[in-house]
Design a protein around this motif. Structure first.
Motif, PDB file in Angstrom:
ATOM      1  N   THR A 201      49.805  20.207  15.783  1.00  7.70           N
ATOM      2  CA  THR A 201      50.784  19.164  15.471  1.00  7.70           C
ATOM      3  C   THR A 201      50.362  18.301  14.279  1.00  7.70           C
ATOM      4  O   THR A 201      51.191  17.916  13.462  1.00  7.70           O
ATOM      5  CB  THR A 201      51.030  18.251  16.685  1.00  7.70           C
ATOM      6  N   GLY A 202      49.064  18.022  14.172  1.00  9.57           N
ATOM      7  CA  GLY A 202      48.594  17.158  13.095  1.00  9.57           C
ATOM      8  C   GLY A 202      48.524  17.880  11.753  1.00  9.57           C
ATOM      9  O   GLY A 202      48.874  17.323  10.720  1.00  9.57           O
ATOM     10  N   TRP A 203      48.057  19.139  11.795  1.00  8.23           N
ATOM     11  CA  TRP A 203      47.965  19.893  10.547  1.00  8.23           C
ATOM     12  C   TRP A 203      49.322  20.497  10.221  1.00  8.23           C
ATOM     13  O   TRP A 203      49.576  20.881   9.085  1.00  8.23           O
ATOM     14  CB  TRP A 203      46.923  21.018  10.656  1.00  8.23           C
ATOM     15  N   ASN A 204      50.122  20.618  11.273  1.00  9.38           N
ATOM     16  CA  ASN A 204      51.517  21.043  11.131  1.00  9.38           C
ATOM     17  C   ASN A 204      51.651  22.479  10.612  1.00  9.38           C
ATOM     18  O   ASN A 204      52.021  22.702   9.457  1.00  9.38           O
ATOM     19  CB  ASN A 204      52.247  20.051  10.209  1.00  9.38           C
ATOM     20  N   TYR A 205      51.367  23.415  11.507  1.00  8.68           N
ATOM     21  CA  TYR A 205      51.498  24.841  11.197  1.00  8.68           C
ATOM     22  C   TYR A 205      51.986  25.566  12.443  1.00  8.68           C
ATOM     23  O   TYR A 205      52.007  24.980  13.528  1.00  8.68           O
ATOM     24  CB  TYR A 205      50.151  25.415  10.721  1.00  8.68           C
TER      25      TYR A 205
ATOM     26  N   LEU B  20      43.601  30.126  10.730  1.00  6.47           N
ATOM     27  CA  LEU B  20      43.234  28.993   9.877  1.00  6.47           C
ATOM     28  C   LEU B  20      41.747  28.663   9.976  1.00  6.47           C
ATOM     29  O   LEU B  20      41.106  28.362   8.968  1.00  6.47           O
ATOM     30  CB  LEU B  20      44.044  27.755  10.272  1.00  6.47           C
ATOM     31  N   ALA B  21      41.220  28.721  11.198  1.00  5.99           N
ATOM     32  CA  ALA B  21      39.802  28.408  11.393  1.00  5.99           C
ATOM     33  C   ALA B  21      38.930  29.415  10.648  1.00  5.99           C
ATOM     34  O   ALA B  21      37.846  29.086  10.174  1.00  5.99           O
ATOM     35  CB  ALA B  21      39.458  28.392  12.876  1.00  5.99           C
ATOM     36  N   LYS B  22      39.410  30.661  10.559  1.00  4.18           N
ATOM     37  CA  LYS B  22      38.712  31.700   9.792  1.00  4.18           C
ATOM     38  C   LYS B  22      38.856  31.446   8.295  1.00  4.18           C
ATOM     39  O   LYS B  22      37.903  31.510   7.539  1.00  4.18           O
ATOM     40  CB  LYS B  22      39.362  33.062  10.088  1.00  4.18           C
ATOM     41  N   LEU B  23      40.084  31.143   7.904  1.00  2.00           N
ATOM     42  CA  LEU B  23      40.404  30.954   6.492  1.00  2.00           C
ATOM     43  C   LEU B  23      39.624  29.773   5.891  1.00  2.00           C
ATOM     44  O   LEU B  23      39.215  29.808   4.725  1.00  2.00           O
ATOM     45  CB  LEU B  23      41.915  30.743   6.354  1.00  2.00           C
ATOM     46  N   ALA B  24      39.418  28.742   6.691  1.00  2.00           N
ATOM     47  CA  ALA B  24      38.645  27.587   6.217  1.00  2.00           C
ATOM     48  C   ALA B  24      37.259  28.035   5.780  1.00  2.00           C
ATOM     49  O   ALA B  24      36.709  27.536   4.795  1.00  2.00           O
ATOM     50  CB  ALA B  24      38.536  26.532   7.316  1.00  2.00           C
ATOM     51  N   VAL B  25      36.704  28.999   6.501  1.00  2.23           N
ATOM     52  CA  VAL B  25      35.376  29.531   6.160  1.00  2.23           C
ATOM     53  C   VAL B  25      35.480  30.499   4.980  1.00  2.23           C
ATOM     54  O   VAL B  25      34.679  30.434   4.044  1.00  2.23           O
ATOM     55  CB  VAL B  25      34.757  30.241   7.380  1.00  2.23           C
ATOM     56  N   ASP B  26      36.477  31.370   5.013  1.00  2.00           N
ATOM     57  CA  ASP B  26      36.590  32.411   3.976  1.00  2.00           C
ATOM     58  C   ASP B  26      36.934  31.839   2.591  1.00  2.00           C
ATOM     59  O   ASP B  26      36.646  32.451   1.573  1.00  2.00           O
ATOM     60  CB  ASP B  26      37.655  33.444   4.376  1.00  2.00           C
ATOM     61  N   THR B  27      37.576  30.661   2.569  1.00  3.04           N
ATOM     62  CA  THR B  27      37.852  30.017   1.283  1.00  3.04           C
ATOM     63  C   THR B  27      36.640  29.221   0.800  1.00  3.04           C
ATOM     64  O   THR B  27      36.619  28.781  -0.348  1.00  3.04           O
ATOM     65  CB  THR B  27      39.040  29.030   1.395  1.00  3.04           C
ATOM     66  N   GLY B  28      35.690  28.993   1.683  1.00  2.00           N
ATOM     67  CA  GLY B  28      34.493  28.231   1.315  1.00  2.00           C
ATOM     68  C   GLY B  28      34.616  26.748   1.619  1.00  2.00           C
ATOM     69  O   GLY B  28      33.673  25.990   1.430  1.00  2.00           O
TER      70      GLY B  28
ATOM     71  N   LYS C  52      48.148  25.905   1.772  1.00  2.00           N
ATOM     72  CA  LYS C  52      49.599  26.129   1.796  1.00  2.00           C
ATOM     73  C   LYS C  52      50.131  26.551   3.160  1.00  2.00           C
ATOM     74  O   LYS C  52      51.346  26.586   3.373  1.00  2.00           O
ATOM     75  CB  LYS C  52      49.976  27.144   0.713  1.00  2.00           C
ATOM     76  N   MET C  53      49.227  26.860   4.078  1.00  3.96           N
ATOM     77  CA  MET C  53      49.677  27.190   5.444  1.00  3.96           C
ATOM     78  C   MET C  53      49.938  25.943   6.285  1.00  3.96           C
ATOM     79  O   MET C  53      50.430  26.035   7.395  1.00  3.96           O
ATOM     80  CB  MET C  53      48.619  28.037   6.142  1.00  3.96           C
ATOM     81  N   GLN C  54      49.578  24.773   5.744  1.00  4.62           N
ATOM     82  CA  GLN C  54      49.650  23.547   6.543  1.00  4.62           C
ATOM     83  C   GLN C  54      50.519  22.493   5.871  1.00  4.62           C
ATOM     84  O   GLN C  54      50.297  22.134   4.720  1.00  4.62           O
ATOM     85  CB  GLN C  54      48.242  22.962   6.719  1.00  4.62           C
ATOM     86  N   ALA C  55      51.465  21.950   6.649  1.00  2.00           N
ATOM     87  CA  ALA C  55      52.384  20.977   6.069  1.00  2.00           C
ATOM     88  C   ALA C  55      51.692  19.660   5.698  1.00  2.00           C
ATOM     89  O   ALA C  55      52.212  18.892   4.905  1.00  2.00           O
ATOM     90  CB  ALA C  55      53.550  20.713   7.007  1.00  2.00           C
ATOM     91  N   ARG C  56      50.503  19.393   6.251  1.00  2.00           N
ATOM     92  CA  ARG C  56      49.809  18.143   5.869  1.00  2.00           C
ATOM     93  C   ARG C  56      49.399  18.161   4.393  1.00  2.00           C
ATOM     94  O   ARG C  56      49.050  17.130   3.840  1.00  2.00           O
ATOM     95  CB  ARG C  56      48.593  17.881   6.770  1.00  2.00           C
ATOM     96  N   PHE C  57      49.396  19.354   3.791  1.00  3.61           N
ATOM     97  CA  PHE C  57      49.040  19.483   2.375  1.00  3.61           C
ATOM     98  C   PHE C  57      50.235  19.853   1.492  1.00  3.61           C
ATOM     99  O   PHE C  57      50.058  20.145   0.312  1.00  3.61           O
ATOM    100  CB  PHE C  57      47.964  20.562   2.192  1.00  3.61           C
ATOM    101  N   LYS C  58      51.425  19.882   2.057  1.00  3.69           N
ATOM    102  CA  LYS C  58      52.551  20.487   1.327  1.00  3.69           C
ATOM    103  C   LYS C  58      52.949  19.727   0.051  1.00  3.69           C
ATOM    104  O   LYS C  58      53.555  20.296  -0.857  1.00  3.69           O
ATOM    105  CB  LYS C  58      53.769  20.665   2.244  1.00  3.69           C
ATOM    106  N   HIS C  59      52.598  18.435  -0.023  1.00  2.00           N
ATOM    107  CA  HIS C  59      52.963  17.616  -1.193  1.00  2.00           C
ATOM    108  C   HIS C  59      52.027  17.817  -2.369  1.00  2.00           C
ATOM    109  O   HIS C  59      52.284  17.303  -3.457  1.00  2.00           O
ATOM    110  CB  HIS C  59      52.902  16.147  -0.760  1.00  2.00           C
ATOM    111  N   LEU C  60      50.903  18.507  -2.166  1.00  4.73           N
ATOM    112  CA  LEU C  60      49.886  18.611  -3.221  1.00  4.73           C
ATOM    113  C   LEU C  60      50.405  19.380  -4.426  1.00  4.73           C
ATOM    114  O   LEU C  60      51.021  20.435  -4.297  1.00  4.73           O
ATOM    115  CB  LEU C  60      48.621  19.286  -2.697  1.00  4.73           C
ATOM    116  N   SER C  61      50.120  18.843  -5.617  1.00  5.18           N
ATOM    117  CA  SER C  61      50.494  19.528  -6.855  1.00  5.18           C
ATOM    118  C   SER C  61      49.442  20.586  -7.162  1.00  5.18           C
ATOM    119  O   SER C  61      48.342  20.566  -6.603  1.00  5.18           O
ATOM    120  CB  SER C  61      50.557  18.523  -8.004  1.00  5.18           C
TER     121      SER C  61
END
Lengths: 283, 89
Positions: A206-210, A218-226, A255-264
């Motif tokens: 709900t907080g990260w909104n996905y 996502l928990a994997k991707l956080a690691v794989d992106t560094g 980009k998978m999370q709406a909490r970051f959707k406004h980022l340029s």
């Protein structure tokens, strides 16, 4: 398999926190006392008159889980019990911010406690307010994205490094996306003496909104992106647990999370560069 | 004196399955009993496949009394053998 954290808890569908707790307790076994700082975990597991816990459980305030755990273990040891483990489960709100002073005291005294922080990067229980753990750029109700600010304007507090500065026997970071790694770190910490700390990334639907099915992805991707480094610091010795062969772009994660959707694109680039620098400084 | 202490695992009285809008269905023909679904289930409500010894494992059995329909099992299944189907009244 014995159940130490039962079904029927009321965490949101897809929540990363019960996955963390269930796996940690499966490794730790039944000879534990759980101290749980005020958090989502407390609310979803212990609404009176019911309880999800299959092991002894103490709910502490936001600010004093470190002291309660220290007291519990002192009481056990003075009674001649040298086997029961005291484990704290706390969210990032109590670990990074509200309970930090008391936690620091627990670490400095090197109390025989295993402290596990499930990090969902904001005060999710009260509806997503920024914490010291909220990453740069994330929109929360108290760091909203608008014309002036693009979500949280500060970087995430490097809590594992701050805790390692207390020179305790064991500090580790983990992610529920790499479950075998998390479990092996809990197994290692279980049989050590003194203060031990494990920080685990536990995504919040709900907080990260996905979409709720993407928690582990996502928990994997956080690691794989560094963005989320897996490491341990054992007796002061730093050891990287995993260096991604090929880093995925941070944008894949953001980009998978709406909490970051406004980022340029430029702000995403700032995050990418900040992360590249952190890895470049690693030897 | 009566203490106001909750008994262990009484959360099981909360049948959280009624939160669900999508229901996971396991198509066992492709299932390799790897246990990934059970491991990652936030509710801990998938059994059969959670035994350590692979020989003793059965196909995953989902307890729909507790499954909230998050879809993690379907998303993580390496054989893509779990399907999320819309619940009907």
């Amino acid at each position: 398999m014995e159940e130490y954290f039962a079904s029927g808890h009321t965490a949101c569908a897809g929540c990363g926190m019960p996955i963390t707790v269930r796996h940690a307790l499966n490794v730790l076994g039944k000879d534990v006392i759980v101290v749980n700082a005020t958090s989502c975990l407390e609310i979803v597991s212990s609404a009176y008159p019911r309880s999800a816990w299959g092991v002894p459980y103490i709910h502490s305030l936001f600010e004093n889980s470190g002291a309660i755990a220290a007291g519990a273990v002192a009481s056990l040891r003075v009674q001649g019990n040298d086997h029961t483990k005291v484990v704290v489960f706390a969210g990032d709100g109590s670990t990074y911010d509200i309970g930090f002073g008391v936690l620091s005291g627990m670490l400095e005294r090197n109390d025989d406690v295993l402290y596990i922080c499930y990090d969902n990067e904001a005060y999710m229980n009260t509806g997503n307010q920024r914490s010291g753990s909220t990453p740069f750029g994330a929109a929360t109700t108290t760091s909203p994205a608008g014309k002036v600010n693009h979500g949280k304007m500060q970087w995430k507090k490097p809590i594992a490094e701050i805790i390692a500065a207390h020179q305790i026997p064991y500090v580790a970071t983990a992610s529920i996306g790499y479950m075998a790694d998390f479990e092996s770190k809990v197994r290692k910490a279980k049989d050590m003496k003194g203060a031990r700390f494990i920080l685990t990334l536990a995504p919040c639907v709900t907080g990260w909104n996905y979409d709720s099915s993407k928690t582990i992805e996502l928990a994997k991707l956080a690691v794989d992106t560094g963005l989320w480094m897996l490491y341990e610091i054992e007796d002061g010795k730093f050891k990287l647990s995993l260096r991604p062969q090929q880093f995925k772009p941070v944008a894949d994660y953001l980009k998978m999370q709406a909490r970051f959707k406004h980022l340029s694109e430029e702000q995403i680039k700032t995050i990418q560069e900040h992360m590249n620098k952190a890895w470049a400084e690693m030897k | 004196m009566k203490l106001a202490i909750a008994n262990p695992r009484t959360s099981k009285e909360n049948k959280t399955g009624d939160w669900r809008s999508f229901k996971p269905i396991v198509h066992t023909e492709n299932c390799i009993k790897c246990g990934t679904c059970a491991s990652y289930c936030p509710e801990g409500c998938i059994s059969g496949v959670d035994k350590k010894n692979i020989q003793e494992r059965e196909f995953p059995k989902i307890d729909y009394d507790y499954c909230k329909g998050c879809g993690i099992c379907a998303n993580e299944c390496p054989k893509k053998t779990i399907e999320m189907v819309q619940e009907e009244k």
